[in-house]
Design a protein around this motif. Structure first.
Motif, mmCIF file in Angstrom:
data_model
loop_
_atom_site.group_PDB
_atom_site.id
_atom_site.type_symbol
_atom_site.label_atom_id
_atom_site.label_comp_id
_atom_site.label_asym_id
_atom_site.label_seq_id
_atom_site.Cartn_x
_atom_site.Cartn_y
_atom_site.Cartn_z
ATOM 1 N N GLN A 68 25.031 13.524 23.331
ATOM 2 C CA GLN A 68 25.362 14.199 22.159
ATOM 3 C C GLN A 68 27.075 14.381 21.636
ATOM 4 O OE1 GLN A 68 22.137 17.098 20.915
ATOM 5 N NE2 GLN A 68 22.921 16.086 18.737
ATOM 6 N N HIS A 96 17.580 16.429 28.267
ATOM 7 C CA HIS A 96 17.893 16.810 26.676
ATOM 8 C C HIS A 96 17.344 15.582 25.988
ATOM 9 C CE1 HIS A 96 19.346 19.100 23.916
ATOM 10 N NE2 HIS A 96 18.996 18.656 22.550
ATOM 11 N N ASN A 120 13.830 20.265 27.378
ATOM 12 C CA ASN A 120 14.554 20.855 26.650
ATOM 13 C C ASN A 120 13.503 19.982 24.717
ATOM 14 O OD1 ASN A 120 16.238 21.726 23.833
ATOM 15 N ND2 ASN A 120 16.813 19.382 23.269
ATOM 16 N N GLU A 121 13.051 20.763 24.535
ATOM 17 C CA GLU A 121 12.279 20.415 23.397
ATOM 18 C C GLU A 121 10.923 19.560 23.242
ATOM 19 O OE1 GLU A 121 13.669 19.656 19.803
ATOM 20 O OE2 GLU A 121 14.941 21.652 19.727
ATOM 21 N N TYR A 141 14.682 25.968 14.090
ATOM 22 C CA TYR A 141 15.772 25.889 13.499
ATOM 23 C C TYR A 141 14.916 26.526 11.657
ATOM 24 C CZ TYR A 141 18.806 23.714 16.247
ATOM 25 O OH TYR A 141 19.752 23.494 17.518
ATOM 26 N N GLU A 172 18.390 27.680 21.501
ATOM 27 C CA GLU A 172 19.656 26.673 19.803
ATOM 28 C C GLU A 172 18.990 27.703 19.104
ATOM 29 O OE1 GLU A 172 18.615 22.653 19.678
ATOM 30 O OE2 GLU A 172 18.538 22.508 21.648
ATOM 31 N N TRP A 187 23.827 26.068 18.481
ATOM 32 C CA TRP A 187 23.557 24.849 18.639
ATOM 33 C C TRP A 187 24.323 24.844 16.785
ATOM 34 C CZ3 TRP A 187 22.614 21.209 21.776
ATOM 35 C CH2 TRP A 187 22.988 19.923 21.086
ATOM 36 N N GLU A 242 24.212 13.340 16.364
ATOM 37 C CA GLU A 242 23.531 14.495 15.627
ATOM 38 C C GLU A 242 21.757 13.202 16.036
ATOM 39 O OE1 GLU A 242 22.100 17.063 16.063
ATOM 40 O OE2 GLU A 242 19.841 16.637 14.883
ATOM 41 N N TRP A 243 21.410 12.492 17.090
ATOM 42 C CA TRP A 243 21.048 11.525 17.182
ATOM 43 C C TRP A 243 20.486 10.723 16.177
ATOM 44 C CZ3 TRP A 243 19.212 12.320 22.307
ATOM 45 C CH2 TRP A 243 20.052 13.681 22.432
ATOM 46 N N PHE A 271 26.791 20.347 13.117
ATOM 47 C CA PHE A 271 26.208 21.832 13.587
ATOM 48 C C PHE A 271 27.020 22.438 14.054
ATOM 49 C CE2 PHE A 271 21.951 19.411 12.943
ATOM 50 C CZ PHE A 271 21.384 20.338 13.004
HETATM 51 C C1 FCB Z 1 17.336 19.947 18.305
HETATM 52 C C2 FCB Z 1 17.705 19.360 19.619
HETATM 53 C C3 FCB Z 1 19.182 19.047 19.250
HETATM 54 C C4 FCB Z 1 19.868 18.887 18.052
HETATM 55 C C5 FCB Z 1 19.128 20.148 17.081
HETATM 56 C C6 FCB Z 1 19.872 20.041 16.316
HETATM 57 O O1 FCB Z 1 16.096 19.457 18.151
HETATM 58 O O2 FCB Z 1 17.435 20.185 20.788
HETATM 59 O O3 FCB Z 1 19.844 18.056 20.094
HETATM 60 O O4 FCB Z 1 19.468 17.820 17.709
HETATM 61 O O5 FCB Z 1 18.112 20.029 16.738
#
Ligand code: FCB
Length: 490
Positions: free
Chosen positions: A38, A141, A185-186, A330, A392, A433, A440-441, A449
């Motif tokens: 990112q 990540h 991550n996630e 989030y 995050e 974050w 942002e992907w 953010f």
């Molecule tokens: C999370 C991701 C991060 C970013 C935030 C907004 O899910 O880990 O890379 O995209 O969302």
């Protein structure tokens, strides 16, 4: 007269008490996060290998909202000194960033190590430490080497071995200075959002099958990296290693028992899928996940459950394989029970739930502090109060400097977290974050953010502090969440 005195005493205590609630406990740590794809850019700088996000953005620009790529992003590959400068200015205790697997290992394998990749991360780590900022490093990540995707990526269990070898190399090269490691991550986003829901690289649509295969590999990969650290490095390097799991808070949409059960099922299957094998006493997937997928698979005429089981040894290796639970949070969502007819399989059908975000929530649908507090208490109850790092928490907007929504978001969320600490939850850090706006992907550069704005039209990618940067700097300096935020807003 006596009444007046009582009132004065009462208001003194309530002000004092409210203030005390806004103070961070001693040793609590505050930081910010980013991720390699990112922010780094330099997608083919030196001998860096291609990863699955390079491939996706180059071959399918149409799936990225603004057809953009991470080829340059914030150009942190060249501008990392500027990143250290803004981190220093904020005064953070630590910086959470991730290593790009193919910058270090262009093919994904350890037989070829990039000396420029090594130098890049060595320089960054050294410079952070010189500035008294702790490096907190995520190994993965989302930017899987494309070379590993050719044989199935995370759906192939062999990828856990490649990950383990990569992890060993990273510990051996950087572990003398890095003391906090996040393996992955996630996992939910890695497996469900991509293989199950066609929302990210490698953009493969295999709901109810590919997502579960990916899930098993990810968990096994995590446990392998943990045990490598534990056996080969911990004694000498003395660090901590954990995993970062993302989750919503699932609030029942009504108080009907079917919705209350559905919300609990949502927590167990979306979050427990990852947390239960590692943090529960019994290990393995949550019972409800195993039984529901098994039952539905049977009804769909599969000969065995679509959820790949763990061997006894895998269960044991996973149980307890983390020194902390990294939590990305989030959103809160309202959950209702939903029965889906038998047909093509999917995780959502297996779960039997539907989610809804209430647009009328105040101050807005993204800012739900009570959900965060409930989530933290649920984790405390469910997994015997593990050590939690908030890795995050963040707020999306259009990138304006006067980011009032973000200031309110972090203020309210941190307050809710302090209340959870007051409830007895063992939370020891909070990470915003993100340090700056970035790629942002699939949303490209359409959602922001950052605490710092980045000028993506300027080759210098100028970083400018937003109101939220000033707010967070004050929080870090004073170790207190200010009630009055007007001074941060022009
Ligand atoms: C999370 C991701 C991060 C970013 C935030 C907004 O899910 O880990 O890379 O995209 O969302």
């Amino acid at each position: 007269m006596q009444f007046l005195a009582e009132l004065l005493i009462l208001s003194y205590f309530s002000i004092h008490f409210a203030h005390a609630q806004n103070i961070f406990p001693d040793h609590f740590r505050l930081g910010v996060a980013s991720a390699s794809y990112q922010i780094e850019g330099g997608w083919n700088a030196s001998d860096k290998g291609e990863n699955i996000w390079d491939r996706l953005t180059h071959e399918h620009p149409e799936v990225i909202k603004d057809n953009s790529t991470g080829d340059v992003a914030c150009d942190s590959y060249h501008l990392w000194k500027k990143d250290v400068e803004i981190l220093k200015n904020l005064g953070v205790d630590y910086y959470r960033f991730s290593i790009s697997w193919t910058r270090l290992l262009p093919t994904g394998r350890v037989d070829k190590i990039s000396s420029d990749g090594l130098k890049y991360y060595n320089d960054l780590i050294d410079s952070l430490l010189e500035n008294k900022i702790e490096p907190v490093v995520t190994l993965y990540h989302w930017d899987l080497p494309q070379a590993l995707q050719y044989f199935g990526g995370w759906t192939n269990l062999i990828t856990s071995d490649f990950f383990a070898q990569y992890a060993r190399l990273v510990f051996s090269r950087f572990g003398d200075r890095v003391k906090t490691w996040i393996t992955i991550n996630e996992p939910y986003s890695i497996c469900e959002t991509t293989y199950g829901d066609f929302q990210g690289a490698p953009l493969i649509h295999s709901p109810g099958i590919g997502d579960y295969l990916c899930g098993k590999t990810i968990l096994v990969a995590h446990s392998k990296a943990f045990h490598i650290y534990d056996k080969e490095f911990r004694e000498k390097q003395g660090g901590k290693i954990g995993i970062t799991i993302d989750t919503i808070w699932a609030e029942p949409r009504t108080n009907k028992s079917e919705d209350v059960e559905a919300a609990e099922r949502e927590m167990q299957m979306s979050f427990g899928w990852w947390a239960h094998p590692i943090f529960s006493t019994n290990g393995d997937y949550p019972e409800i996940m195993k039984s529901r997928i098994e039952e539905r698979s049977r009804q769909e005429n599969f000969v065995e459950s679509r959820l790949p089981s763990f061997t006894k040894e895998e269960i044991l290796n996973l149980r307890g394989s983390a020194d902390f639970l990294g939590l990305n949070h989030y959103n809160t969502k309202l959950i209702s029970n939903t029965e889906f007819p038998i047909g093509e399989p999917s995780f959502q059908k297996d779960k039997g739930t539907s989610a809804f975000q209430d647009p009328n929530w105040k101050p807005n649908k993204h800012t739900v502090p009570w959900g965060f507090r409930k989530l933290l208490n649920w984790i405390k109850r469910e997994y015997d109060n593990p050590l939690v790092y908030i890795t995050e928490n963040g707020f999306p907007d259009e990138g304006q400097l006067q980011d009032v929504g973000r200031v309110i978001f972090h203020k309210e969320m941190m307050k809710a977290m302090l209340q959870a600490i007051g409830d007895g939850c063992n939370i020891q850090s909070y990470t915003v974050w993100s340090i700056m706006d970035n790629m942002e992907w699939r949303d490209g550069y359409t959602i922001k953010f950052g605490l710092y704005q980045v000028d993506f039209n300027n080759p210098n990618r100028t970083r400018t502090p937003k109101a939220s940067a000033k707010f967070f700097k004050t929080v870090i300096e004073t170790r207190t969440i200010p009630e009055n935020i007007t001074m941060f807003i022009e």
